[in-house]
Scaffold this motif. Structure first.
Motif, short mmCIF file in Angstrom:
data_model
loop_
_atom_site.label_atom_id
_atom_site.label_comp_id
_atom_site.label_asym_id
_atom_site.label_seq_id
_atom_site.Cartn_x
_atom_site.Cartn_y
_atom_site.Cartn_z
N ARG A 87 27.74 141.34 100.11
CA ARG A 87 26.62 140.38 100.11
C ARG A 87 27.10 138.92 100.05
O ARG A 87 26.27 138.01 100.04
CB ARG A 87 25.70 140.65 98.92
N LEU A 88 28.42 138.69 99.97
CA LEU A 88 28.99 137.35 99.80
C LEU A 88 28.34 136.69 98.58
O LEU A 88 27.86 135.56 98.63
CB LEU A 88 28.83 136.50 101.05
N HIS A 89 28.36 137.42 97.46
CA HIS A 89 27.66 137.01 96.25
C HIS A 89 28.59 137.14 95.04
O HIS A 89 29.31 138.12 94.89
CB HIS A 89 26.44 137.93 96.05
N LEU A 90 28.58 136.11 94.19
CA LEU A 90 29.29 136.12 92.91
C LEU A 90 28.27 135.92 91.81
O LEU A 90 27.29 135.20 92.00
CB LEU A 90 30.25 134.93 92.79
N ASP A 91 28.51 136.52 90.65
CA ASP A 91 27.75 136.11 89.48
C ASP A 91 28.67 136.11 88.27
O ASP A 91 29.71 136.75 88.25
CB ASP A 91 26.46 136.90 89.27
N TRP A 92 28.31 135.29 87.30
CA TRP A 92 29.16 135.08 86.13
C TRP A 92 28.29 134.74 84.93
O TRP A 92 27.11 134.41 85.07
CB TRP A 92 30.16 133.95 86.38
N GLY A 93 28.91 134.76 83.78
CA GLY A 93 28.21 134.37 82.58
C GLY A 93 29.12 134.49 81.37
O GLY A 93 30.24 134.98 81.47
N SER A 94 28.61 134.06 80.24
CA SER A 94 29.38 134.16 79.00
C SER A 94 28.43 134.39 77.84
O SER A 94 27.25 134.02 77.90
CB SER A 94 30.21 132.89 78.77
N GLU A 95 28.98 135.00 76.80
CA GLU A 95 28.21 135.20 75.58
C GLU A 95 28.06 133.86 74.88
O GLU A 95 28.86 132.96 75.05
CB GLU A 95 28.94 136.18 74.66
N GLY A 96 27.03 133.73 74.09
CA GLY A 96 26.89 132.50 73.32
C GLY A 96 25.45 132.07 73.22
O GLY A 96 24.55 132.67 73.81
N PRO A 97 25.23 130.99 72.48
CA PRO A 97 23.87 130.56 72.18
C PRO A 97 23.12 129.95 73.37
O PRO A 97 21.90 129.81 73.32
CB PRO A 97 24.08 129.50 71.10
N ASN A 98 23.81 129.62 74.45
CA ASN A 98 23.15 128.95 75.57
C ASN A 98 22.65 129.90 76.66
O ASN A 98 22.09 129.44 77.65
CB ASN A 98 24.08 127.90 76.19
N ASP A 99 22.87 131.22 76.52
CA ASP A 99 22.45 132.19 77.53
C ASP A 99 22.89 131.72 78.92
O ASP A 99 22.11 131.67 79.87
CB ASP A 99 20.94 132.42 77.49
N TYR A 100 24.16 131.35 79.05
CA TYR A 100 24.71 130.77 80.27
C TYR A 100 25.07 131.86 81.27
O TYR A 100 25.85 132.76 80.96
CB TYR A 100 25.95 129.94 79.91
N HIS A 101 24.49 131.81 82.47
CA HIS A 101 24.88 132.68 83.56
C HIS A 101 24.46 132.05 84.89
O HIS A 101 23.56 131.21 84.92
CB HIS A 101 24.31 134.10 83.41
N GLY A 102 25.15 132.46 85.94
CA GLY A 102 24.84 131.88 87.23
C GLY A 102 25.29 132.77 88.37
O GLY A 102 25.85 133.84 88.17
N SER A 103 25.03 132.29 89.57
CA SER A 103 25.44 133.01 90.76
C SER A 103 25.79 132.03 91.87
O SER A 103 25.40 130.86 91.83
CB SER A 103 24.33 133.96 91.23
N LEU A 104 26.54 132.55 92.83
CA LEU A 104 26.94 131.76 94.00
C LEU A 104 26.78 132.67 95.21
O LEU A 104 27.23 133.82 95.18
CB LEU A 104 28.39 131.31 93.84
N ASP A 105 26.12 132.16 96.23
CA ASP A 105 25.93 132.91 97.47
C ASP A 105 26.43 132.08 98.64
O ASP A 105 26.18 130.88 98.72
CB ASP A 105 24.44 133.22 97.67
N VAL A 106 27.11 132.77 99.56
CA VAL A 106 27.58 132.15 100.79
C VAL A 106 26.84 132.80 101.95
O VAL A 106 26.75 134.03 102.03
CB VAL A 106 29.10 132.31 100.97
N THR A 107 26.29 131.99 102.84
CA THR A 107 25.64 132.48 104.05
C THR A 107 26.17 131.70 105.23
O THR A 107 26.68 130.59 105.07
CB THR A 107 24.10 132.31 103.98
N GLY A 108 26.03 132.26 106.41
CA GLY A 108 26.42 131.51 107.60
C GLY A 108 26.93 132.42 108.69
O GLY A 108 27.32 133.55 108.46
N ASP A 109 26.91 131.87 109.89
CA ASP A 109 27.44 132.53 111.07
C ASP A 109 28.40 131.57 111.75
O ASP A 109 28.19 130.36 111.71
CB ASP A 109 26.32 132.88 112.05
N GLY A 110 29.40 132.11 112.35
CA GLY A 110 30.32 131.26 113.10
C GLY A 110 31.19 130.41 112.19
O GLY A 110 31.72 130.88 111.20
N THR A 111 31.28 129.12 112.52
CA THR A 111 32.24 128.24 111.84
C THR A 111 31.64 127.44 110.70
O THR A 111 32.35 126.64 110.09
CB THR A 111 32.86 127.25 112.85
#
Length: 135
Positions: free
Chosen positions: A68-92
């Motif tokens: 899916r060309l998808h990343l997700d990440w996060g960490s434990e802690g009081p800020n409930d920090y998590h995120g994702s990264l997606d790459v899309t595209g065709d060609g160059t």
């Protein structure tokens, strides 16, 4: 509480760009506050970051979905920090979208950090040869 999302167009093929972005060792190159990242087994990553002049060390999770060309990440802690990264595209050319959730309340700094991360990705990739995965 905040949810943030921002996208950036990048002149690089999507699969090559994702290969570069998904390598744990490359994280400090494009996440401006991160100073080191190394695999810690499974989905775990040991990270060091400079946050407002203070060095913070910890463990985060980092999951890669190459189909899916998808990343997700996060960490434990009081800020409930998590995120994702997606790459899309065709060609160059591609588009990178970063989404982030945190309970931290400093929305200007968070939005600025996402913008800097995306600008860094664009600058790094477009300054030289298209990124390639270390696989």
């Amino acid at each position: 509480m905040g949810d943030y999302q921002r996208s950036q167009d990048v002149d690089a093929p999507a699969d090559q760009l994702f290969g570069y972005l998904s390598e744990v060792g490359n994280l400090p190159r494009y996440f401006t506050a991160m100073t080191s990242a190394e695999p810690a087994g499974g989905n775990a990553v040991r990270v060091t970051a400079d946050l407002n002049g203070t060095t913070e060390k910890g463990e985060a999770w980092f999951r890669v979905d190459p189909e899916r060309l998808h990343l997700d990440w996060g960490s434990e802690g009081p800020n409930d920090y998590h995120g994702s990264l997606d790459v899309t595209g065709d060609g160059t050319s591609s588009s990178v979208t970063v989404s982030l959730h945190t309970e931290r309340r400093d929305s200007d700094d968070i939005d600025r950090g996402i913008a800097e991360t995306l600008a860094t990705i664009k600058r790094l990739v477009e300054a030289g040869p298209a990124p390639s995965s270390a696989h």
